[in-house]
Design a protein around this motif. Structure first.
Motif, short mmCIF file in Angstrom:
data_model
loop_
_atom_site.label_atom_id
_atom_site.label_comp_id
_atom_site.label_asym_id
_atom_site.label_seq_id
_atom_site.Cartn_x
_atom_site.Cartn_y
_atom_site.Cartn_z
N VAL A 37 46.28 46.57 45.03
CA VAL A 37 45.25 47.56 44.76
C VAL A 37 45.57 48.28 43.46
CG1 VAL A 37 44.18 49.71 45.56
CG2 VAL A 37 44.74 47.90 47.21
N LEU A 38 44.56 48.48 42.64
CA LEU A 38 44.66 49.29 41.44
C LEU A 38 43.54 50.32 41.48
CD1 LEU A 38 46.09 49.81 38.73
CD2 LEU A 38 44.46 48.21 37.67
N TYR A 50 36.15 43.66 45.10
CA TYR A 50 37.08 42.71 45.71
C TYR A 50 37.13 41.47 44.82
CZ TYR A 50 37.16 45.34 50.11
OH TYR A 50 37.34 46.30 51.07
N VAL A 51 38.35 41.06 44.46
CA VAL A 51 38.55 40.00 43.48
C VAL A 51 39.26 38.83 44.17
CG1 VAL A 51 39.49 39.45 41.22
CG2 VAL A 51 38.73 41.79 41.71
N LEU A 52 38.57 37.70 44.29
CA LEU A 52 39.05 36.56 45.07
C LEU A 52 39.69 35.50 44.18
CD1 LEU A 52 36.05 36.16 47.54
CD2 LEU A 52 38.08 37.63 47.74
N ASP A 53 40.71 34.86 44.70
CA ASP A 53 41.51 33.88 43.98
C ASP A 53 40.91 32.48 44.11
OD1 ASP A 53 43.68 32.98 42.45
OD2 ASP A 53 45.14 34.08 43.65
N ASP A 60 52.56 35.67 46.56
CA ASP A 60 53.20 36.85 45.99
C ASP A 60 52.20 37.76 45.27
OD1 ASP A 60 52.77 34.96 44.02
OD2 ASP A 60 54.77 35.11 43.13
N LEU A 61 51.37 37.18 44.40
CA LEU A 61 50.39 37.94 43.63
C LEU A 61 49.12 37.13 43.50
CD1 LEU A 61 52.59 39.19 40.62
CD2 LEU A 61 51.92 40.53 42.62
N SER A 62 48.01 37.82 43.27
CA SER A 62 46.76 37.13 42.97
C SER A 62 46.85 36.45 41.61
CB SER A 62 45.61 38.14 42.95
OG SER A 62 44.44 37.59 42.37
N GLY A 63 46.18 35.31 41.49
CA GLY A 63 46.11 34.64 40.20
C GLY A 63 45.49 35.50 39.12
N ASN A 78 36.34 52.39 35.65
CA ASN A 78 36.32 53.29 36.81
C ASN A 78 35.86 52.57 38.08
OD1 ASN A 78 37.26 55.52 35.30
ND2 ASN A 78 35.18 55.87 34.53
N ILE A 79 36.42 51.38 38.25
CA ILE A 79 36.19 50.58 39.45
C ILE A 79 37.54 50.34 40.13
CG2 ILE A 79 35.43 48.33 40.33
CD1 ILE A 79 33.48 48.20 37.94
N ASN A 80 37.63 50.64 41.41
CA ASN A 80 38.83 50.36 42.19
C ASN A 80 38.93 48.86 42.45
OD1 ASN A 80 39.87 53.19 43.11
ND2 ASN A 80 37.65 53.26 43.44
N VAL A 81 40.13 48.32 42.30
CA VAL A 81 40.34 46.88 42.37
C VAL A 81 41.10 46.52 43.65
CG1 VAL A 81 41.28 44.86 41.18
CG2 VAL A 81 40.49 46.85 39.85
N VAL A 82 40.56 45.57 44.40
CA VAL A 82 41.17 45.08 45.64
C VAL A 82 41.37 43.57 45.50
CG1 VAL A 82 40.85 44.81 48.13
CG2 VAL A 82 40.04 46.90 46.98
N MET A 83 42.62 43.13 45.46
CA MET A 83 42.93 41.72 45.26
C MET A 83 43.72 41.19 46.45
SD MET A 83 43.84 41.43 41.19
CE MET A 83 45.23 42.55 41.31
#
Length: 329
Positions: A37-38, A50-53, A60-63, A78-83
């Motif tokens: 999350v950022l 929501y950002v899909l791989d 370990d981490l999203s691509g 100013n958008i919250n990031v959910v990966m």
């Protein structure tokens, strides 16, 4: 188009962004799942993406974090990031069964997860094999509400986008959860998966990307499979008035694809051109379907260059973000 052409390029070396943080949520089916999350730069909790791989999603981490700066760009908007992290070959779907072959119990083989070879991993344990993938349930029934409860994130009118398998998954999530997602973006997605040859193409891709069995995901041509096909559920997206951004490259390299060592450039071109040609054909078929149905809620984006590669998807996101920003929250 040879079936092996749907194999995606190997992942790059992971890079850690200290501004992001791990957000763990339990799935009743899959166990603890990590999401990166950022927070939005202005601190708002109303605007969420929501950002899909892709097919080779790592544990370990999203691509997107490994290969691009898109999370930082979204935060600057100013958008919250959910990966969500993980879900290799999952299509972010609820599977019929754990992935297995020849009737053997999942994990019966001796190969360890993470060897990088689907052939050696097919009989081993690991994500989606030692348990059943239940990604749609996790995203919509567990992660969504924990983000609201613990961080105050708005659970309505979010954005969702992804590349390749994540692109078709983004459209499915928006189709079946319209209160959750008002915006969906697909980059190089496979949007006509019931077309002749596509199930076997996906079979080859999933075998290579971790050794997964498409038959464990959904039986052939049944309701569960058709439910995953954007070409089939296209009328639902129109009825929902979901704002969409649909993109696919031409298969020609971008300048950044060539400004790397010769061997790496050749590998990227050999792998990425046919993959993107297949994605482009799928996306164009979906475009015809939507236009035939009279869709007015889509931005079509077909750049003159773009391989099945992170250079293309990062550029896709740069172009899309202003439109998504205007249609979420």
């Amino acid at each position: 188009m040879p079936l092996a052409a749907v194999i995606e390029s190997p992942p790059a070396t992971a890079a850690f962004d200290p501004a992001m943080f791990d957000f763990w949520v339990d799935s009743p089916v899959m166990g603890p799942i990590k999401t990166r999350v950022l927070r939005a730069r202005d601190g708002n909790t109303q605007r969420v993406a929501y950002v899909l791989d892709g097919m080779r999603a790592q544990q370990d981490l999203s691509g997107w974090e490994i290969n691009t700066n898109i999370a930082e760009v979204l935060a600057d908007w100013n958008i919250n990031v959910v990966m969500p992290v993980g879900g290799e070959s999952s299509f972010y779907a609820d599977w019929a069964a754990p992935s297995s072959f020849f009737g053997l119990a999942p994990g019966a083989g001796s190969a360890a997860y993470g060897t990088g070879s689907g052939a050696t991993e097919a009989m081993g344990g690991g994500p989606g094999k030692s348990y059943r993938y239940a990604w749609e349930d996790f995203l919509t029934n567990h992660l969504r509400w924990e983000l609201r409860n613990r961080l105050g994130f708005n659970p309505y009118r979010n954005g969702v986008f992804g590349l390749s398998m994540g692109g078709s998954a983004a459209l499915a999530l928006a189709a079946y959860h319209p209160d959750f997602f008002s915006y969906a973006g697909s980059y190089s997605g496979y949007l006509n998966i019931s077309a002749p040859g596509m199930r076997e193409a996906i079979r080859a891709a999933m075998l290579d990307a971790g050794g997964y069995n498409v038959d464990s995901m959904a039986p052939p041509w049944g309701p569960q499979w058709l439910r995953m096909d954007p070409f089939v559920f296209a009328p639902t997206l129109i009825a929902n008035n979901t704002r969409m951004w649909i993109s696919a490259g031409s298969g020609a390299p971008m300048p950044d694809d060539l400004n790397i060592p010769l061997g790496a450039a050749a590998d990227r071109l050999v792998r990425g051109a046919p993959l993107e040609a297949l994605a482009l054909a799928n996306t164009r078929a979906f475009q015809v379907r939507m236009l035939t149905l009279g869709a007015q809620n889509i931005v079509w984006d077909f750049p003159a260059t773009g391989l099945h590669a992170w250079t293309n998807w990062q550029a896709d996101a740069y172009r899309m973000i202003p439109d998504m920003s205007a249609n979420i929250g």
